[in-house]
Design a protein around this motif. Structure first.
Motif: not given
Length: 359
Positions: A32, A37, A70-71, A357
């Motif tokens: 992401i 973010v 994803i992070y 997200v």
């Protein structure tokens, strides 16, 4: 793996295989990025001053969506390979280990705890379910920095109770009938750890968290301290990497299923996520379930984390440790920290993560 099954079971099997699951390594999804973010990072990772230990001090932040990382970011001395002290997340880990024993048919929630831990003789009406709800009725003071001289937990962990923490907890007087009132208690959690010794047997006990939970989830680097009596310190002293703790979150997000195995019975997970009926709401506090914390309104109060979905639940620990599970969003979030001044807010982090997200 699916060969030879009926059509119905084949469909289930292929569905399980299609879901991303971590093996020895985690699947990595699309990372992401973007302004949301950046806002998340400004909140979670401000510049830190180790001389004062003030403000939000995140050591690790890991976000898993639909079984894929994803992070991931680390700070301070913590890295991807660091088994981090989880503090009271250990309580939820013990509940998960107990869930495997429950699935083996070794105990029931309504069993008297004294059946498995005889030193509870003077509290003989306490049930296993009462301990899981922190509702034993045992008079316990869960204070750390604020009132250390009156604190039951400080005495248990560091002074007169540290040799045998369960025995120390059992020796306290009662203040209420079991099952009637919530009082957060590390003593209750350590009584569960002592009961587990007789539930699974002394021979299996030293390795049981590993054989029952860690090894099936491919958790390779967990550390769990015991006291001098050989009882796991379920209240406080389990250490896991962020990636390994996320495996426990994924197990819970998928209702106790790990790949093609129902590791935890569904009714056990449902119990963990059911609010304790005797809880009286306090503002901004998560609602206790079965050694997990729930984003559920109680007594007409607002949800404790209003910017997160109502199915959010969590394992929480001192100084900002958190494992958040949001099944409706297919999210598992691990946040380790070293917060000392109370400025960190669960809802604020969850709000930023949920914005970050979004597609």
């Amino acid at each position: 793996m699916c060969k030879g099954l009926s059509l119905f079971l084949l469909l289930i099997c292929f569905t399980v295989q299609a879901e991303p699951w971590p093996g020895e390594q985690w699947p990595i999804g699309p990372k992401i990025t973007g302004p949301a973010v950046e806002a998340l990072e400004r909140y979670a990772f401000p510049s830190r001053d180790d001389s004062t230990r003030q403000g939000v001090r995140t050591d690790a932040l890991l976000i898993v969506r639909d079984g894929q990382i994803i992070y991931e970011r680390y700070a301070g001395p913590t890295t991807e390979q660091t088994p981090h002290l989880t503090w009271s997340i250990s309580k939820s880990l013990m509940a998960t280990v107990l869930g495997v024993a429950y699935g083996e048919g070794l105990f029931k929630l309504e069993n008297p705890a004294v059946q498995f831990y005889p030193p509870l003789e003077k509290h003989s009406t306490i049930k296993i379910a009462d301990l899981l709800h922190w509702a034993s009725g045992i008079d316990w003071q869960e204070d750390y920095e604020y009132a250390p001289l009156k604190s039951s937990v400080v005495a248990m962990l560091y002074t007169r109770g540290h040799q045998d923490m369960a025995a120390f907890s059992a020796d306290h007087a009662a203040y209420a009938e079991p099952g009637q009132a919530f009082r957060y208690s590390s003593g209750d959690s350590n009584l569960l750890a002592a009961a587990l010794k007789n539930i699974v047997g002394a021979q299996r006990y030293p390795d049981y968290p590993w054989t029952a939970l860690f090894e099936p989830l491919d958790i390779r680097h967990a550390v769990w301290e015991t006291d001098a009596a050989g009882t796991f310190v379920a209240s406080s002293y389990a250490y896991l990497t962020a990636r390994d703790l996320a495996r426990v979150g994924l197990l819970m997000a998928r209702d106790g299923r790990w790949k093609d195995r129902q590791l935890l019975p569904k009714d056990w997970v449902a119990f963990n996520r059911q609010p304790f009926s005797g809880y009286k709401a306090h503002q901004d506090e998560a609602v206790p379930g079965g050694q997990w914390w729930l984003n559920r309104p109680a007594d007409g109060a607002a949800s404790p984390w209003p910017d997160a979905p109502p199915d959010t639940f969590a394992a929480l620990g001192h100084w900002g440790q958190a494992l958040y599970v949001i099944p409706s969003e297919k999210l598992v979030i691990v946040r380790y920290g070293d917060d000392r001044d109370g400025s960190y807010r669960h809802n604020e982090l969850l709000k930023h993560v949920l914005k970050a997200v979004q597609p």
